[in-house]
Design a protein around this motif. Structure first.
Motif: not given
Length: 253
Positions: A229, A236, A238
């Protein structure tokens, strides 16, 4: 020893309208959808008046279908109630003005295990659990005038997941190791499969011996080449969508 009774629960349900171009004071409008509810058992088409917030037991009692479950031994004779699915529905009106809002969502303060929600026949939520708030964007499902919301509360008669806690053990670039800590309420002891999914992908499936009552069970699993993350501006953010499933005799919870 007191016999356990499972309660099918519907808590406060709100319809939220949001317009991103409004000022802060007028940004959100909220309307509670607690009227015009009815309930039935799937296949019977016998719709009875229901209360929201409420439970199936109090609704059946109010409609004269059962006796007071707390009187003498009535509780023992009412164990059949939580062995059947229950369906609830209501209608509500939507104006053209509301449909022009940027976001229209449903906010459920409580839905019992396990519930599925549809609006005008379109699926809004599925397999939702108790002990948390659920929200659904229904902007594309609504129409001007009368709308229908339908909620199916699925019965359980063998075992169900009460709580699921995902514990992160170690993380490297090659793999991340976790433990899924299940808390399961089991009516009758026996074998079952505990699984963890990331979306539709199964990460692990273990055979366990369930014990009667509420017990804890642990399942270890890994995610290969985990995506981190990243905070805003660095990459991104995620997300992994992890789901725990319990399979007992072909029934999935």
């Amino acid at each position: 020893m007191r016999t356990k009774i499972a309660i099918n629960l519907l808590a406060i349900i709100s319809l939220v309208f949001l317009n991103c171009t409004q000022t802060a004071t007028d940004l959100m409008i909220q309307k509670e959808l607690n009227n015009n509810w009815t309930l039935s058992q799937p296949g019977k088409n016998e719709w009875l008046p229901a209360k929201v917030p409420g439970t199936v037991h109090t609704d059946l009692l109010d409609n004269g279908k059962i006796e007071d479950l707390f009187y003498r031994l009535n509780e023992r004779d009412l164990q059949w109630i939580d062995k059947f699915d229950r369906e609830n529905k209501t209608t509500f009106s939507i104006s053209k003005e509301i449909l022009q809002k940027d976001v229209v969502g449903l906010d459920f303060k409580g839905l019992d295990t396990y519930a599925a929600v549809s609006v005008n026949g379109a699926k809004a939520l599925s397999d939702v659990n108790m002990f948390r708030e659920w929200k659904a964007d229904v902007n594309g499902f609504l129409r001007e005038g009368e709308n229908e919301m339908y909620i199916l509360l699925k019965a359980w008669d063998k075992a169900k997941i009460e709580k699921l806690h995902i514990i992160q053990n170690t993380v490297t670039k090659k793999k991340a190791a976790f433990t899924a800590a299940f808390e399961i309420n089991c009516v009758t002891s026996g074998k079952a499969n505990l699984s963890v999914f990331n979306g539709d992908t199964a990460l692990v499936s273990n055979l366990v011996d369930l014990k009667e009552g509420i017990e804890k069970y642990s399942v270890d699993f890994e995610i290969k080449n985990p995506k981190p993350w990243w905070t805003n501006g660095f990459g991104e953010p995620h997300l992994y969508h992890l789901t725990g499933k319990l399979n007992v005799g072909g029934g999935v919870a």
